[in-house]
Design an enzyme around this catalytic site. Sequence first.
Site, PDB file in Angstrom:
ATOM      1  N   ASP A  23       0.828  -1.206   0.000  1.00  0.00           N
ATOM      2  CA  ASP A  23       0.000   0.000   0.000  1.00  0.00           C
ATOM      3  C   ASP A  23       0.865   1.259   0.000  1.00  0.00           C
ATOM      4  OD1 ASP A  23      -2.395   1.433   0.069  1.00  0.00           O
ATOM      5  OD2 ASP A  23      -2.368   1.555   2.255  1.00  0.00           O
ATOM      6  N   ASN A  71     -10.504  -2.508  -5.897  1.00  0.00           N
ATOM      7  CA  ASN A  71      -9.707  -1.661  -6.797  1.00  0.00           C
ATOM      8  C   ASN A  71     -10.336  -1.499  -8.174  1.00  0.00           C
ATOM      9  OD1 ASN A  71      -6.471  -2.802  -5.515  1.00  0.00           O
ATOM     10  ND2 ASN A  71      -7.777  -1.101  -4.865  1.00  0.00           N
TER      11      ASN A  71
END
Length: 256
Positions: A23, A71
């Site tokens: 991330d 996503n």
Amino acid sequence: MATIQTPGLDLDRLPRHVAIIMDGNGRWAQQRGLSRIEGHRRGKESVRAVVETARRLGIPYLSLFAFSTENWHRPPREVNALMSLLRRYLRTELNKMMKNEIRLLAIGDIKRLPEALQHELQAVIETTKHNDRMTVALAVSYGGREDVVQAARALVEDVRAGRLQPEAVTETVFESYLQTAGLPEPDLLIRTSGEMRISNFFLWQSAYSEIYFTETLWPDFRERHFLEALTHFQHRERRFGRVIDAPLREGLRAAR
């Protein structure tokens, strides 16, 4: 492969399986006035660094959370760029996987990927399937809740068809329906970028994983950061819900 310096790290007590939530690519780019896509591009170097370090250390399983089911809601331009970067990664890293005897697996709803990427991913999986020194599991279009739901659905179908009796359903049986069937549960789960959540990743599998959070954004994550996470892992006392008395503690240490 080059020798790795591991001061303070006990090479006999390394985790068998490390999972990483990669991330911070977007924030890394924004801090530098760059596009989010450039952040994803730079993150590829961190993937290479971690895979190479894990391979040199002899860690047999590494799972990388590359693209979640959530996503897909990102802007189409960013999603398309991520798909292109994944194809490029497969092409550029295949020779290294073969040289270092690394097997690639993919977990997730792979059918949602662009058709060309599906074919390329499957080709690399097929090419590397006999490599046995290390397994890299790439979580693409993956969600932990979705994994549990699809496992439950498949299990129910087997019960309905008479292939499985309800009383035969155990945790071990259920795990065999998960997309990670055949992989050991992660001993260590790493998340970069300072966020302190697991974001729908390995919800079942990480029940007893040691979790390590770091402020380092993924494009900056390199060998030394990985070694720091492993060192922290070795300082943890893994009790698995039990009270550990002195004799049992020594027995667990000896077993490791």
